[in-house]
Scaffold this motif. Sequence first.
Motif, PDB file in Angstrom:
ATOM      1  N   PHE A   1       1.223  -1.456  -0.120  1.00  0.00           N
ATOM      2  CA  PHE A   1       0.264  -0.197   0.064  1.00  0.00           C
ATOM      3  C   PHE A   1       0.859   0.746  -0.067  1.00  0.00           C
ATOM      4  N   VAL A   2       0.447   2.195  -0.953  1.00  0.00           N
ATOM      5  CA  VAL A   2       1.105   3.913  -0.189  1.00  0.00           C
ATOM      6  C   VAL A   2       0.387   4.553   0.646  1.00  0.00           C
ATOM      7  N   LEU A   3       0.623   5.568   1.906  1.00  0.00           N
ATOM      8  CA  LEU A   3       0.193   6.378   1.950  1.00  0.00           C
ATOM      9  C   LEU A   3       1.014   8.154   1.806  1.00  0.00           C
ATOM     10  N   ASN A   4       0.471   8.446   1.951  1.00  0.00           N
ATOM     11  CA  ASN A   4       0.719   9.721   1.844  1.00  0.00           C
ATOM     12  C   ASN A   4       1.266  10.568   3.627  1.00  0.00           C
ATOM     13  N   ASP A   5       3.047  11.567   3.815  1.00  0.00           N
ATOM     14  CA  ASP A   5       3.274  11.809   5.060  1.00  0.00           C
ATOM     15  C   ASP A   5       2.816  12.753   5.525  1.00  0.00           C
ATOM     16  N   PRO A   6       3.092  13.367   5.715  1.00  0.00           N
ATOM     17  CA  PRO A   6       2.411  15.203   6.420  1.00  0.00           C
ATOM     18  C   PRO A   6       3.350  15.690   5.519  1.00  0.00           C
ATOM     19  N   GLU A   7       4.169  15.673   4.978  1.00  0.00           N
ATOM     20  CA  GLU A   7       3.909  16.796   3.659  1.00  0.00           C
ATOM     21  C   GLU A   7       3.633  16.286   2.118  1.00  0.00           C
TER      22      GLU A   7
ATOM     23  N   LEU B   1      -2.890  16.644  11.326  1.00  0.00           N
ATOM     24  CA  LEU B   1      -1.924  17.158  11.853  1.00  0.00           C
ATOM     25  C   LEU B   1      -1.436  18.160  12.661  1.00  0.00           C
ATOM     26  N   ASN B   2      -2.690  18.957  13.292  1.00  0.00           N
ATOM     27  CA  ASN B   2      -2.713  19.141  14.480  1.00  0.00           C
ATOM     28  C   ASN B   2      -1.725  18.671  15.482  1.00  0.00           C
ATOM     29  N   ILE B   3      -1.837  17.379  15.920  1.00  0.00           N
ATOM     30  CA  ILE B   3      -1.352  17.051  16.599  1.00  0.00           C
ATOM     31  C   ILE B   3      -0.051  16.380  16.964  1.00  0.00           C
ATOM     32  N   LEU B   4       1.051  16.153  15.839  1.00  0.00           N
ATOM     33  CA  LEU B   4       1.997  15.724  15.375  1.00  0.00           C
ATOM     34  C   LEU B   4       3.133  16.526  16.378  1.00  0.00           C
TER      35      LEU B   4
END
Length: 345
Positions: A216-222, A282-285
Amino acid sequence: MSMTLSAQTPEGKNMTIIGHVKGDTKGYPQIYYYSKNVKPDSVQIKGGKFKIILPYNGRTTWFFYSQYERKTKKSYRPFPMLIDHPGTINIDFNIENGFFSSTLKGDKTAKLYAEFFTKKDQLSLLSKAEAPKKRDSLRKSWVAKWCADFVESNPDEFVSAYVLNTSGKSVMTMEQLEKSFNKLSAELQQSNEGKNVATFIRGMKQIGSGKPIKNFVLNDPEGKPIDFSRFKGKYVWIDFWASWCGPCKKAFPHMRELYEKYRGAQFEILGISTDSTIEPWLNILTEIKNPWPQVWDSRNIASEFTVTAFPTSFLIDPDGRIILKEIGFEPNGAMERKLREIFGK
């Protein structure tokens, strides 16, 4: 006492809830309501009536409870209403008896789901009278049978696919779930809820098969894609979590200690956020500051792994096979013991 529904299609895309309430509220006139990712709001009962206008943005479940119940009984059970079209719902009930003693007439989807949920709630309450060691297993078996019976009686109703997706996956055996899924109409099997159930069944079979997991492929925070195949050759701890999950966040400090101990060419952790929208993640990272790769589950990969509770962790071997699944996390638990066994420290 009864709860009467009359479904009408207004020009605007709203659902209007009109309540007719009998009985003395004893100074507790608020009716509270909320939905997934929607903060609770409230209206007042005035002259035995209240009115709530909800925006309709697609199928969703709204929950209702009274201030009277919360204050006089020191607890409350949110009453669910599955909404799948705009319209008007009229509700009649006695404040002392509450929402759960109501009878629904009119809107079929709301009526059927209330019927399902009310009996499910009753079965859960009955199980509490049993010996503590038997309660959970009895509750699951009773609710699983009710799920199966409900689907068999309503194979062509959307609510049956919804029930299997929201309740069946957590209480039914794979044999029960697959049998009930096969009773759904072909159209319901292809609904989003039906597809989620089918994915869950495939995932459960895959976990027990010893075959490599599907890439599978998922996106990171950027927003950059992370391809799981890039971890081939390593032991990978996949951590399914969510920003709202207290036990998930409680686990992070010790997870960071283990990461520092084992990180390197042979080990990695991949955090997969299951938040329904990207902003809370994103807010909690920046608050949690976990040093391992993080991605957001925009493709419902959690269903492929049959995740039904949080946190849930999987340990993947260098060939891409699942060798351990752990629900919840405790120091010196199954995951930590397995890592110590593998790495000898």
